[in-house]
Structures are given as C-alpha cells and as structure tokens.
Design a protein around this motif. Sequence first.
Motif, PDB file in Angstrom:
ATOM      1  N   LYS A 340      -5.049  13.038  18.944  1.00 48.05           N
ATOM      2  CA  LYS A 340      -6.615  12.831  19.402  1.00 48.05           C
ATOM      3  C   LYS A 340      -6.306  11.953  20.459  1.00 48.05           C
ATOM      4  O   LYS A 340      -7.223  11.913  21.565  1.00 48.05           O
ATOM      5  N   THR A 344      -7.250  12.365  24.468  1.00 53.02           N
ATOM      6  CA  THR A 344      -8.292  11.543  24.927  1.00 53.02           C
ATOM      7  C   THR A 344      -7.928  10.807  26.364  1.00 53.02           C
ATOM      8  O   THR A 344      -8.349  10.881  27.541  1.00 53.02           O
ATOM      9  N   ASN A 347      -7.490  13.633  29.097  1.00 56.13           N
ATOM     10  CA  ASN A 347      -8.742  13.602  29.996  1.00 56.13           C
ATOM     11  C   ASN A 347      -8.933  12.555  30.958  1.00 56.13           C
ATOM     12  O   ASN A 347      -9.411  12.700  31.973  1.00 56.13           O
ATOM     13  N   ASN A 348      -8.710  11.560  30.561  1.00 54.24           N
ATOM     14  CA  ASN A 348      -8.730  10.176  31.269  1.00 54.24           C
ATOM     15  C   ASN A 348      -7.989  10.292  32.573  1.00 54.24           C
ATOM     16  O   ASN A 348      -8.527  10.011  33.781  1.00 54.24           O
TER      17      ASN A 348
END
Length: 401
Positions: A340, A344, A347-348
């Motif tokens: 996870k 994250t 995507n950042n």
Amino acid sequence: MRVSTAQFYYQNSQRLSEKQSGVNDQMKYISSGKRVLTAKDDAVSYGTLVGYKDELANIEKYQKNIIQAENRNQLQENSFANAELLMQQLKQLFIQANNGTLSDSDLSSLADLGEDIQSQMLDIANAKDETGGYVFAGYQIDKKPFNLQPDNSVTYVGDNGKRELQIAKSILVETNQPGDEAFQQVDNPIGDFSATYVNNNSGISVGRAVVATPSAYDPLTNPPDYKFVFTSATDLTVTDGGGATVFTTAAYVPGQTVAFNGVEVQISGNPLPGDEFDLTPDDSVGIFETIKSAIDWMNVGASPVNSQLHQVDYGEILDQIEAGLNHITTQRTESGVRLKMIETQKNNHLDSELYLSQGQSQIEDLDFAKAIAAFEQSQVALQAAQQTFIQIKGLSLFNYI
C-alpha cells in the motif's frame, strides 16, 4: 577609405557566415521542438530546466525501484497467503486426528498428510524471486535457507538481513522478510518458557509461564531449567538449574500462579504425587517445529502410553498451530502494508512527474509559429546578403571607362 580586395572578401564572408549560422540555429530549434537548448539561449530558463530534469531523472530511478519493490513484496504476500492456507489445513487435520475412534492406520494416514503440508511449506519458505535469489534467506540469497533433516526437523541457514530500496527522497521500503522472522519467531503461546512433562504426568499443564518482573529475574544466580515436582497433591517444590530451591509450598491449589525470582507460572489440572515438569527458556516456537510436533503426535497412534499427557501435548500443539497461523497472517499483513505504501508513493511520483513535465514544457517548448517566422526572416536575410555580395564583387571602374 580604401578597402582592399582581401578585406572585402573577409568582411563579407564573416557576414555570410553569421547569417548562415542564424539559419542553422533556427533549424535546430525547429527540428528539436525546443526553445532553450543551451545556457546562451536563456540563462535563467536553462538553470530552471536543469532543476526540472534532475527531479524527473530521480523520479525515473525511484519508479524503477518501485517496480522491483512491488514485485518482491507481492511475491511475499502471495507466499504468506499460501502458507496461511496450509496452516489452516494443518489445524483442521490436527483437530480431526483428536478422535478416539481413529485407528493407528487412520492416524498414520493423517500424519502423511501432515508431512505433505510440511513439504509444501518448505517449498514456500525456499521460494525464489525473478532473479533466482531466495526470498526468505536474508542477505544469503544464493543459499537455500530451509533444510529438512533426517529426524524431520527443519533448520534455517540464512541470516536476519533485510534488504531495502529507496522509492522516494526519504523513503526506504523493505523488499524481503528474513526466514527466521517469517517462519521461526512465532510467539510462544505459553509465554517465555516451554514445558516438558515427564511420562507419569496425570494431566497437569502450564497455561502461562512468563518473566513478569524482568528486574527480579536473574538467570545467572538461579539458572533455568526449572524443575517442578509435586510430592503430593498440595506439596510443590521448584528448583533451578543448579538444584537450588526457588519456591516451595504445602498448600498448592489447581490454577494457582506460582511466582519466584520475577517468573510467574500458572498451572492447571489436579496433580498427583510424583507429577513433575521442566520449564526451559523459549519465547518462540517455529512454524516447522510446530508442524513436526503435530506429525509426531499423530504418529504416536491410537494407544499412547499416557493418554492424559497425550491430551496435554495436544492442547499445547493446537495452541502453537493457532499462534503460527496468526503469525503468518501478521507477516502477510506487513507485506500488504508495504504494498500500500509503494502504491501511494507510485501515485505521488506520477502526480509530481506530471507537474514537473508541464513546468518543463512551459519553459522549454518552442512556439513553432514564431520559430518558422524567424527562420524565414533569417533565410531572407541570408539570401539578401548573398545577392548583395555577388553584385558588389562584380563592380569595377573599368565598367565605367
């Protein structure tokens, strides 16, 4: 002022060269689609572009690490999911084996199924990644970490190393779990000690044995192993590894918590004279140790020498299976948490990459309409200079005499 022929040609060649260079520069801008190619084009913008390009290059490196970290953690998550299923199967198998109607042949068949589970668990623990390295070997990725011994026990020859990859400027993510942490360091359901019962045990069992007060626990002065001996149903004496008495009572009652030297031990069952057991330090019970214990218990058969002790062992092994299942689930959860975090961060990076690319484009990209107009002007200027040179070099006073 006199202008020599050599000077005339030199000046005109310089001017034509400058004009040609201007045309060539415009061609480079148009062909590259970029407004700023070097610092001389726009020093301020060029410095900003260097910053954008450096950040984009870093993101590219992080994205490569993210792909690798994601693959490794996904492999671990899948491995633990399969191990979780195997522990659930072992639990069901072991509960099935605790049936008074089963024969020696039935229990032997169940023990064979337990060995199949052990073999499959070994395959999981010795899994390899896409590079051929062992996933659960710590830093020893070229060495098979878990090995089955002739007595059906399993030894671990890896180390406790954890490999990491950088997925952002200040973020490192683990790409492996060492085998000892993954399959061996299962919390002992009893606590900090393991109990070994002698064959004449009437059914007493240790429900809890922990170092409750670490400051009072002194294994040097009173070394374990601790021996608990019931000389009657109420008389209990505890001695340490050196033979010194550390606890004694003539008023023991079932379920009582015995405390000495910072250690607390809760004993259940009704003791008979001669019952005894030993406590040895052991705060963890490995997955493979538990599987072996379950197989050995089933191989005892339908007629154990001491049925009460056999049932005490059953309860402890079942607790260890449950603890092992919970441990595997926890390890799987940790892999999921890392996945996870990786998602994250990925995507950042995508958001940052879009922002940086847009900023780079605004500074660097060429306005083609202006560039083509400038190119055509440069061509006209070059052609005019060429024609002027041709006309002037042909002039002579003899043409007017």
